[in-house]
Scaffold this active site. Structure first.
Site, PDB file in Angstrom:
ATOM      1  N   ASN A 272       0.816  -1.198   0.000  1.00 57.98           N
ATOM      2  CA  ASN A 272       0.000   0.000   0.000  1.00 57.98           C
ATOM      3  C   ASN A 272       0.859   1.261   0.000  1.00 57.98           C
ATOM      4  O   ASN A 272       1.031   1.910  -1.033  1.00 57.98           O
ATOM      5  CB  ASN A 272      -0.944  -0.028   1.208  1.00 57.98           C
ATOM      6  N   ASP A 273       1.444   1.589   1.142  1.00 53.94           N
ATOM      7  CA  ASP A 273       2.190   2.844   1.245  1.00 53.94           C
ATOM      8  C   ASP A 273       3.340   2.939   0.247  1.00 53.94           C
ATOM      9  O   ASP A 273       3.669   4.024  -0.219  1.00 53.94           O
ATOM     10  CB  ASP A 273       2.727   3.013   2.659  1.00 53.94           C
TER      11      ASP A 273
END
Lengths: 91, 457
Positions: free
Chosen positions: B382-383
């Protein structure tokens, strides 16, 4: 004074040993160095070995030190070994 | 006299084994040998210590080694590969705790004299205790036993005041020369609390750097206590690890573009971004659509994240990779420096699944290639693919190098739910025009994709 030289040389050694490590080995290496400072077990054994057998407090602190030191060494070894075993399978 | 000589000579050999072992661990080819050498060193060191002149309490020593050693050996054997980072954290914390306990016992025995000895014993105790309690918190967080971030009001001020008070008490111990039990107890309690307070607000992606920092701390603490006890093997091993750990911490922090001071004093929190979330809609797609997109692509780049590892999907992912390759698709893996929970953790996990090294690429090696890829498949990451790190100066992850998955023709994201990432920040990538989301556990979705890829060939 002698110890100061040991400190300095050891610090350079540590720096040099790690300086050119591929990223894939960062985690195993952190784990490996975690194992190496498990040698604190030796220090813990020595202090418990010299604790006053008549003094429960000293014995208790020494006992905790050895348990923790042994856990650091044993756990550090197993975890590092398992990680590195995966790298060997390939070659 | 001969016993002393034997012990000292053995410690010397042990120190050499440790350094050679670490050196060997720095290369993939010799790494396995390295840990074995260091392991032999540890066994030798432990055995000869029994011959140190003047030792007693052997029963207790053996019992303690058995308890600590067996418990840790067993827990290290059974732990899942994905949970390795917190195990490293907890074993490291125990080492710090041991160093602190050594100092405590030396003080209790009244065995520390002179300014140099007292200073180093106190410093070692402080660092060891901080490493111990801090690592316990890190373990609890990674293990999911504790909420991700927990900030005090005026956190930094509290940190600094507490640190200063602790140091002041420590200086008091050194100056007095013969500290009272109250002084010692106060000092240890303060040090332990300090470790907890420092670590509590740190969350998410910063954790590996903190674990590495505590690893270096423990090394230093061990080195200092080694000086107090007059055991060169401890000094050398401790300081070598302290220096190596410090460098490793810097390398990790650099990979994330987060200076250590930022990690400790301005941790990433989701709230920082309240208000201006990304706009647009998230578009779903089925495993079937995703499978056909990849099957008829020229080039697919897979971005694996911790989510994939937790779902245990790496074997399935590799199975699908082989199917796609048989169909003539070029497949590569792109690894972010902090994919997984630590640098290199994802490489370990993929190696476990059997993915060959040649297919795995670092961020620098592959980032240019995303623009030529037909599909970027993001699995449980994600990040590390959040484009706001490039564009949005107000984002807490601004400046962190990311994988340019958004530059690919199509982006498919396999995701458990609609929630934000580990750092709690909304991901702008999910709202992009070329992005499709496949909801479900990585294991299930990839299995489904495999079925569809098979049916298409």
């Amino acid at each position: 004074m002698e110890a100061l030289y040991i400190f300095m040389l050891a610090a350079f050694t540590g720096y040099e040993v790690i300086a050119r490590v591929p990223v894939i080995l960062h985690t195993p290496l952190m784990s490996g160095s975690n194992f190496v400072h498990g040698v604190v077990l030796v220090g813990a054994m020595v202090v418990l070995g010299h604790a006053d057998p008549e003094d429960p407090l000293q014995l208790a602190i020494g006992f905790i030190a050895v348990v923790l030191g042994a856990a650091n060494a044993a756990g550090g070894y197993v975890v590092t070994e398992r990680m590195l075993a995966m790298f060997i399978k390939k070659n | 006299m001969t016993a002393k000589l034997l012990v000292d000579a053995s410690y010397f050999v042990v120190a050499v084994l440790f350094i050679l072992g670490l050196k060997a661990m720095a290369s993939p080819v010799t790494a396995r040998k390295g840990i074995v050498w260091a392991g032999i060193g540890m066994v030798v060191a432990t055995l000869v210590t029994f011959f140190t002149p003047g030792m007693q309490n052997f029963g207790l020593i053996i019992l303690a080694i058995a308890i600590g050693g067996v418990a840790a050996w067993w827990s290290g054997k059974v732990v899942k590969m994905t949970d390795m980072p917190q195990m490293v954290a907890i074993y490291n914390g125990m080492g710090g705790g041991a160093a602190a306990a050594i100092a405590a016992l030396e003080f209790a025995r009244g065995g520390v004299h002179g300014v140099v000895f007292t200073t180093l014993a106190t410093l070692g105790a402080l660092i060891g205790a901080v490493s111990f309690s801090g690592s316990c918190v890190a373990f609890a967080k990674l293990q999911g036993l504790m909420n991700k971030a927990w900030r005090l009001p005026a956190q930094n001020a509290v940190n600094i005041v507490l640190a200063l008070v602790t140091i002041l008490v420590g200086v008091g111990i050194v100056v007095s020369g013969d500290p009272t039990p109250t002084q010692i107890i106060t000092f240890f309690v303060l040090s332990l609390v300090l470790g907890v307070i420092i670590t509590l607000p740190i969350g998410g992606a910063d954790m590996p750097v903190v674990i590495s920092l505590f690893n270096a701390f423990t090394g230093l603490a061990v080195g200092f206590e080694g000086y107090v006890l007059g055991i060169p093997a401890l000094i050398i091993a401790g300081i070598v690890v302290g220096a190596a750990g410090t460098l490793l911490t810097q390398l990790m922090a650099k990979a994330m573009n987060r200076p250590i001071t930022n990690i400790l004093f301005s941790p990433i929190t989701g709230e920082a971004q309240a208000g201006s979330g990304p706009t647009g809609t998230m578009k779903e797609c089925s495993a079937m659509d995703a499978a056909s997109m990849m099957r008829y692509a020229q080039k697919v780049i897979i971005v694996p994240g911790y989510g994939m590892a937790v779902a245990g999907a790496q074997h399935k992912v590799y199975e699908m990779t082989k199917l796609l390759e048989e169909a003539g698709v070029e497949v590569k893996f792109a690894i972010h420096p902090v994919a997984g929970r630590m640098p290199g953790h994802m490489n370990v996990l993929l190696a476990e699944a059997g993915v060959p090294y040649e297919q795995i690429f670092d961020l620098e090696e592959i980032n240019e290639e995303f623009s030529q890829a037909d599909v970027a498949l993001v699995i449980g990451a994600n990040d590390v693919v959040n484009p706001v790190a490039r564009t949005d100066k107000t984002s807490p992850i601004y400046g962190m190098p990311i994988l340019n998955a958004d530059k690919a023709q199509n982006v498919i994201v396999i995701k458990r739910g609609k929630g934000a990432g580990y750092s709690g920040i909304e991901n702008a990538l999910f709202f992009e025009e070329n992005c499709r989301l496949c909801y479900g556990s990585a294991q299930g979705v990839v299995s489904e994709m495999i079925g569809h890829v098979k049916s298409l060939s």
